[in-house]
Design an enzyme around this catalytic site. Structure first.
Site, PDB file in Angstrom:
ATOM      1  N   SER A   8      13.854  53.323  51.041  1.00  0.00           N
ATOM      2  CA  SER A   8      13.942  54.672  51.598  1.00  0.00           C
ATOM      3  C   SER A   8      13.021  55.620  50.844  1.00  0.00           C
ATOM      4  O   SER A   8      13.176  55.825  49.633  1.00  0.00           O
ATOM      5  CB  SER A   8      15.377  55.189  51.513  1.00  0.00           C
ATOM      6  OG  SER A   8      15.383  56.580  51.763  1.00  0.00           O
ATOM      7  N   HIS A  31      11.939  52.947  55.182  1.00  0.00           N
ATOM      8  CA  HIS A  31      13.045  53.701  55.772  1.00  0.00           C
ATOM      9  C   HIS A  31      12.750  55.192  55.631  1.00  0.00           C
ATOM     10  O   HIS A  31      12.520  55.683  54.525  1.00  0.00           O
ATOM     11  CB  HIS A  31      14.332  53.303  55.052  1.00  0.00           C
ATOM     12  CG  HIS A  31      15.578  53.908  55.590  1.00  0.00           C
ATOM     13  ND1 HIS A  31      16.281  53.369  56.652  1.00  0.00           N
ATOM     14  CD2 HIS A  31      16.280  55.004  55.209  1.00  0.00           C
ATOM     15  CE1 HIS A  31      17.358  54.103  56.892  1.00  0.00           C
ATOM     16  NE2 HIS A  31      17.377  55.110  56.035  1.00  0.00           N
ATOM     17  N   ASP A  33      14.153  58.915  56.246  1.00  0.00           N
ATOM     18  CA  ASP A  33      15.364  59.696  56.492  1.00  0.00           C
ATOM     19  C   ASP A  33      15.000  61.072  57.029  1.00  0.00           C
ATOM     20  O   ASP A  33      14.510  61.922  56.282  1.00  0.00           O
ATOM     21  CB  ASP A  33      16.170  59.824  55.194  1.00  0.00           C
ATOM     22  CG  ASP A  33      16.812  58.518  54.794  1.00  0.00           C
ATOM     23  OD1 ASP A  33      17.573  57.963  55.611  1.00  0.00           O
ATOM     24  OD2 ASP A  33      16.543  58.033  53.675  1.00  0.00           O
ATOM     25  N   MET A  35      16.298  64.524  58.270  1.00  0.00           N
ATOM     26  CA  MET A  35      17.513  65.362  58.170  1.00  0.00           C
ATOM     27  C   MET A  35      17.185  66.781  58.608  1.00  0.00           C
ATOM     28  O   MET A  35      16.127  67.309  58.262  1.00  0.00           O
ATOM     29  CB  MET A  35      18.006  65.385  56.717  1.00  0.00           C
ATOM     30  CG  MET A  35      18.273  64.026  56.109  1.00  0.00           C
ATOM     31  SD  MET A  35      18.999  64.193  54.467  1.00  0.00           S
ATOM     32  CE  MET A  35      18.955  62.477  53.918  1.00  0.00           C
ATOM     33  N   HIS A  64      15.553  56.834  60.454  1.00  0.00           N
ATOM     34  CA  HIS A  64      16.993  57.085  60.474  1.00  0.00           C
ATOM     35  C   HIS A  64      17.196  58.574  60.727  1.00  0.00           C
ATOM     36  O   HIS A  64      16.954  59.389  59.834  1.00  0.00           O
ATOM     37  CB  HIS A  64      17.574  56.636  59.118  1.00  0.00           C
ATOM     38  CG  HIS A  64      19.020  56.937  58.935  1.00  0.00           C
ATOM     39  ND1 HIS A  64      19.626  56.912  57.691  1.00  0.00           N
ATOM     40  CD2 HIS A  64      20.004  57.255  59.820  1.00  0.00           C
ATOM     41  CE1 HIS A  64      20.914  57.201  57.826  1.00  0.00           C
ATOM     42  NE2 HIS A  64      21.164  57.419  59.093  1.00  0.00           N
ATOM     43  N   MET A  66      19.180  61.678  60.980  1.00  0.00           N
ATOM     44  CA  MET A  66      20.433  62.373  60.655  1.00  0.00           C
ATOM     45  C   MET A  66      20.285  63.802  61.154  1.00  0.00           C
ATOM     46  O   MET A  66      20.143  64.749  60.380  1.00  0.00           O
ATOM     47  CB  MET A  66      20.683  62.314  59.141  1.00  0.00           C
ATOM     48  CG  MET A  66      21.182  60.947  58.688  1.00  0.00           C
ATOM     49  SD  MET A  66      20.907  60.681  56.935  1.00  0.00           S
ATOM     50  CE  MET A  66      19.182  60.203  56.983  1.00  0.00           C
ATOM     51  N   MET A 135      26.698  53.267  57.260  1.00  0.00           N
ATOM     52  CA  MET A 135      26.462  54.084  56.067  1.00  0.00           C
ATOM     53  C   MET A 135      27.460  53.693  54.984  1.00  0.00           C
ATOM     54  O   MET A 135      28.667  53.627  55.242  1.00  0.00           O
ATOM     55  CB  MET A 135      26.640  55.578  56.393  1.00  0.00           C
ATOM     56  CG  MET A 135      25.582  56.189  57.296  1.00  0.00           C
ATOM     57  SD  MET A 135      23.890  56.013  56.687  1.00  0.00           S
ATOM     58  CE  MET A 135      23.982  56.828  55.086  1.00  0.00           C
ATOM     59  N   PHE A 141      22.149  62.531  51.114  1.00  0.00           N
ATOM     60  CA  PHE A 141      21.479  62.532  49.813  1.00  0.00           C
ATOM     61  C   PHE A 141      21.281  61.111  49.286  1.00  0.00           C
ATOM     62  O   PHE A 141      22.115  60.239  49.547  1.00  0.00           O
ATOM     63  CB  PHE A 141      22.302  63.328  48.794  1.00  0.00           C
ATOM     64  CG  PHE A 141      22.529  64.752  49.221  1.00  0.00           C
ATOM     65  CD1 PHE A 141      21.571  65.725  48.970  1.00  0.00           C
ATOM     66  CD2 PHE A 141      23.669  65.099  49.938  1.00  0.00           C
ATOM     67  CE1 PHE A 141      21.757  67.032  49.405  1.00  0.00           C
ATOM     68  CE2 PHE A 141      23.863  66.405  50.377  1.00  0.00           C
ATOM     69  CZ  PHE A 141      22.908  67.380  50.111  1.00  0.00           C
ATOM     70  N   GLY A 142      20.220  60.931  48.522  1.00  0.00           N
ATOM     71  CA  GLY A 142      20.015  59.669  47.831  1.00  0.00           C
ATOM     72  C   GLY A 142      20.793  59.677  46.524  1.00  0.00           C
ATOM     73  O   GLY A 142      21.322  60.706  46.100  1.00  0.00           O
ATOM     74  N   GLY A 143      20.892  58.516  45.912  1.00  0.00           N
ATOM     75  CA  GLY A 143      21.460  58.416  44.573  1.00  0.00           C
ATOM     76  C   GLY A 143      22.967  58.549  44.496  1.00  0.00           C
ATOM     77  O   GLY A 143      23.514  58.786  43.416  1.00  0.00           O
ATOM     78  N   ASP A 173      23.196  51.250  54.230  1.00  0.00           N
ATOM     79  CA  ASP A 173      22.385  52.337  53.678  1.00  0.00           C
ATOM     80  C   ASP A 173      23.245  53.235  52.810  1.00  0.00           C
ATOM     81  O   ASP A 173      24.216  53.824  53.299  1.00  0.00           O
ATOM     82  CB  ASP A 173      21.774  53.125  54.849  1.00  0.00           C
ATOM     83  CG  ASP A 173      20.883  54.275  54.403  1.00  0.00           C
ATOM     84  OD1 ASP A 173      20.568  54.379  53.206  1.00  0.00           O
ATOM     85  OD2 ASP A 173      20.496  55.079  55.283  1.00  0.00           O
ATOM     86  N   GLY A 174      22.879  53.319  51.521  1.00  0.00           N
ATOM     87  CA  GLY A 174      23.570  54.221  50.611  1.00  0.00           C
ATOM     88  C   GLY A 174      24.144  53.490  49.415  1.00  0.00           C
ATOM     89  O   GLY A 174      25.028  52.650  49.569  1.00  0.00           O
ATOM     90  N   GLY A 175      23.603  53.774  48.241  1.00  0.00           N
ATOM     91  CA  GLY A 175      24.121  53.155  47.019  1.00  0.00           C
ATOM     92  C   GLY A 175      23.844  51.662  46.923  1.00  0.00           C
ATOM     93  O   GLY A 175      24.483  50.960  46.133  1.00  0.00           O
TER      94      GLY A 175
HETATM   95  C1  DX5 Z   1      21.242  58.974  52.685  1.00  0.00           C
HETATM   96  C2  DX5 Z   1      20.082  58.243  53.292  1.00  0.00           C
HETATM   97  C3  DX5 Z   1      19.660  57.052  52.535  1.00  0.00           C
HETATM   98  C4  DX5 Z   1      19.234  57.316  51.101  1.00  0.00           C
HETATM   99  C5  DX5 Z   1      19.744  56.187  50.286  1.00  0.00           C
HETATM  100  O1  DX5 Z   1      21.794  59.837  53.610  1.00  0.00           O
HETATM  101  O2  DX5 Z   1      20.372  57.829  54.606  1.00  0.00           O
HETATM  102  O3  DX5 Z   1      18.676  56.308  53.222  1.00  0.00           O
HETATM  103  O4  DX5 Z   1      17.858  57.408  50.929  1.00  0.00           O
HETATM  104  O5  DX5 Z   1      19.472  56.433  48.952  1.00  0.00           O
HETATM  105  P1  DX5 Z   1      20.090  55.531  47.803  1.00  0.00           P
HETATM  106  O6  DX5 Z   1      19.615  54.133  48.030  1.00  0.00           O
HETATM  107  O7  DX5 Z   1      19.548  56.145  46.561  1.00  0.00           O
HETATM  108  O8  DX5 Z   1      21.589  55.633  47.909  1.00  0.00           O
HETATM  109 ZN    ZN Z   2      18.931  56.441  55.579  1.00  0.00          ZN
END
Ligand code: DX5
Ligand code: ZN
Length: 217
Positions: A8, A31, A33, A35, A64, A66, A135, A141-143, A173-175
């Protein structure tokens, strides 16, 4: 079912996206994102940047969305040349029409579900999709920390997919990182999005290889 890794770019340097894409030549997808600060409380990028990125890399884009109004915007990402376009079930008002338009315009169609959204009500849409995205954090958010509560839903989704012929890809997707990816693979996921685990690493390509190896084990 081959394992696919989709780094991502949310965790990449947005001012150097072409370089960041080039740093993961071993990725199956990039990927992206999108938003809109309405469906999720964060704002990232839209169609113009996707169009530029399409010219800057040969890696297919996994978009993706959102966003609040995917029915209006999703076809434009397919038309621009995205390889895959995923809309959220919670946002789409005409998912059948939108998913069909995505396919008709030459992209793979994806349906995403938030952690608290059950998969069963969407089984009727399986004929319209090439990928189901579950999800594993609240989107935005990432991380964030991986939500273990989604694991039973991944298993359930895999069962339903097998019942429908097993063609639909199952993305998480996520964590997703070295310490969580095996659990996801074991539950039946086959496409893995990883943001911070790839773009937070010094050697991004090595991180992709390590994730692929862990998911394949
Ligand atoms: C979050 C995004 C993810 C995000 C994942 O809403 O859809 O794609 O980038 O980031 P990580 O892998 O750091 O959780
Ligand atoms: Zn995503």
């Amino acid at each position: 079912m081959a394992v696919q890794i989709s780094p991502s770019i949310l965790s990449a340097d947005f001012a150097r996206l072409a370089d960041e894409a080039a740093a993961v030549p071993n990725a199956d997808w990039l990927h992206v994102d999108v938003m809109d600060n309405h469906f999720v409380p964060n704002l990232t990028l839209g169609l113009p940047i996707v169009e530029s990125l399409l010219k800057a890399t040969s890696t297919p884009l996994d978009c993706h969305l959102m966003i609040e109004d995917p029915d209006r915007w999703a076809p434009q990402y397919a038309e621009a040349g995205a390889g895959s376009v995923t809309i959220h079930a919670e946002a789409a008002k005409a998912p059948v029409r939108t998913l069909r338009q995505i396919r008709k315009l030459g992209a793979r169609s994806g349906l995403a579900l938030n952690p608290a959204t059950a998969v069963e009500p969407y089984e009727g849409l399986f004929g319209e999709i090439d990928m189901l995205l579950l999800m594993t954090v609240e989107p935005g958010f990432g991380g964030q920390k991986f939500l273990d509560m989604v694991l039973p839903k991944i298993r359930r989704a895999r069962e339903l997919i097998q019942r429908h012929g097993g063609q639909i890809w199952l993305q998480v997707d996520g964590g997703v990182a070295a310490d969580t990816i095996e659990r996801c693979a074991d539950a039946g996921a086959d496409v893995f999005v990883a943001g911070s685990a790839v773009f937070g690493a010094d050697d991004r390509a090595a991180a992709v290889d390590a994730l692929r190896a862990a998911a394949t084990r």
